[in-house]
Design an enzyme around this catalytic site. Sequence first.
Site, PDB file in Angstrom:
ATOM      1  N   ASN A  75       0.802  -1.219   0.000  1.00  0.00           N
ATOM      2  CA  ASN A  75       0.000   0.000   0.000  1.00  0.00           C
ATOM      3  C   ASN A  75       0.838   1.274   0.000  1.00  0.00           C
ATOM      4  O   ASN A  75       0.360   2.320  -0.416  1.00  0.00           O
ATOM      5  CB  ASN A  75      -0.920  -0.016   1.235  1.00  0.00           C
ATOM      6  N   SER A 127      -4.432   2.398  -8.831  1.00  0.00           N
ATOM      7  CA  SER A 127      -5.194   3.644  -8.772  1.00  0.00           C
ATOM      8  C   SER A 127      -6.004   3.836 -10.042  1.00  0.00           C
ATOM      9  O   SER A 127      -5.643   3.343 -11.124  1.00  0.00           O
ATOM     10  CB  SER A 127      -4.245   4.832  -8.598  1.00  0.00           C
ATOM     11  N   TYR A 139       2.965   9.077 -11.358  1.00  0.00           N
ATOM     12  CA  TYR A 139       2.153   8.195 -10.515  1.00  0.00           C
ATOM     13  C   TYR A 139       1.389   7.177 -11.369  1.00  0.00           C
ATOM     14  O   TYR A 139       1.360   5.973 -11.059  1.00  0.00           O
ATOM     15  CB  TYR A 139       1.180   9.048  -9.701  1.00  0.00           C
ATOM     16  N   ALA A 140       0.794   7.634 -12.459  1.00  0.00           N
ATOM     17  CA  ALA A 140       0.040   6.722 -13.321  1.00  0.00           C
ATOM     18  C   ALA A 140       0.961   5.679 -13.940  1.00  0.00           C
ATOM     19  O   ALA A 140       0.607   4.501 -14.038  1.00  0.00           O
ATOM     20  CB  ALA A 140      -0.684   7.506 -14.409  1.00  0.00           C
ATOM     21  N   ALA A 141       2.155   6.100 -14.349  1.00  0.00           N
ATOM     22  CA  ALA A 141       3.101   5.162 -14.953  1.00  0.00           C
ATOM     23  C   ALA A 141       3.531   4.104 -13.947  1.00  0.00           C
ATOM     24  O   ALA A 141       3.625   2.910 -14.268  1.00  0.00           O
ATOM     25  CB  ALA A 141       4.316   5.908 -15.491  1.00  0.00           C
ATOM     26  N   LYS A 143       1.870   3.113 -11.215  1.00  0.00           N
ATOM     27  CA  LYS A 143       0.750   2.235 -10.870  1.00  0.00           C
ATOM     28  C   LYS A 143       0.406   1.292 -12.029  1.00  0.00           C
ATOM     29  O   LYS A 143       0.018   0.140 -11.808  1.00  0.00           O
ATOM     30  CB  LYS A 143      -0.472   3.064 -10.468  1.00  0.00           C
ATOM     31  N   ILE A 172     -10.033   8.873  -2.697  1.00  0.00           N
ATOM     32  CA  ILE A 172     -10.409   8.376  -1.370  1.00  0.00           C
ATOM     33  C   ILE A 172     -10.115   9.457  -0.330  1.00  0.00           C
ATOM     34  O   ILE A 172      -9.100  10.155  -0.417  1.00  0.00           O
ATOM     35  CB  ILE A 172      -9.623   7.088  -1.026  1.00  0.00           C
TER      36      ILE A 172
END
Length: 237
Positions: A75, A127, A139-141, A143, A172
């Site tokens: 996490n 995500s 971050y997208a890459a 994840k 969230i």
Amino acid sequence: MPRRRVLITGASKGIGRAAADRLAASGHDPIGVARTAPPDFPGQFYEADLSDRGATAELLDDIVAGSGVDAVVNNVSYQRFSHIGSVDLDDLFTTYDMNIRVAVQVVQAVLPGMIEAGRGRIVNLSSLVTQGVAERTPYAAAKAALEACTRVWAGELASHGITVNAVAPGPIETETYRGFSPTGSDRETRALDIIPLHRVGTPAEAAHLICMLLDEDAGYITGQIVRVDGGGSISAA
């Protein structure tokens, strides 16, 4: 379900803490890891800077040398927002390191025990941003890479009775989310515009899905990216 020891990184708050509370309430033993220990964690807790590869290795040796680990929730995360024209390359590599290297290092440490036991559960936190959300390149890459790892590990480990899945939340209600998207801000408005339920989710809602995938009866679910995003993945791209 037999009592299980579950290692959770990034467990001091947010989704990680909600998962720990839910597991403890169900009679399991959460093992938390984060930079700073909360005052009332419902299980063993280890303070550690997971950005330090050597310190992480020592920590994992200590945890595994105890009573072993039956399941893992990867996490811990790191994220910075910016348009592609202004992405900081240090942020790019730090984001990859914290989201991928830490997960790999944790799994490698607990894997011998799981293989010996003939069972195990691994849940990775991805995500909604992997579906295409502006200003999220690092971050997208990272994840998206973790989702790929989830599928690869599921295939590699299935014969050992180990399942590997990913949970991909939308926005969230956490301290990290609010740091980037204050209530009522333009950023939050843009985020909620692609969420059919038109609200931010709760840590408990994400933790519910995590703990479902850790359950004994989830043994026929592996290699899946399961979304808890208020329907955001329908229109995120």
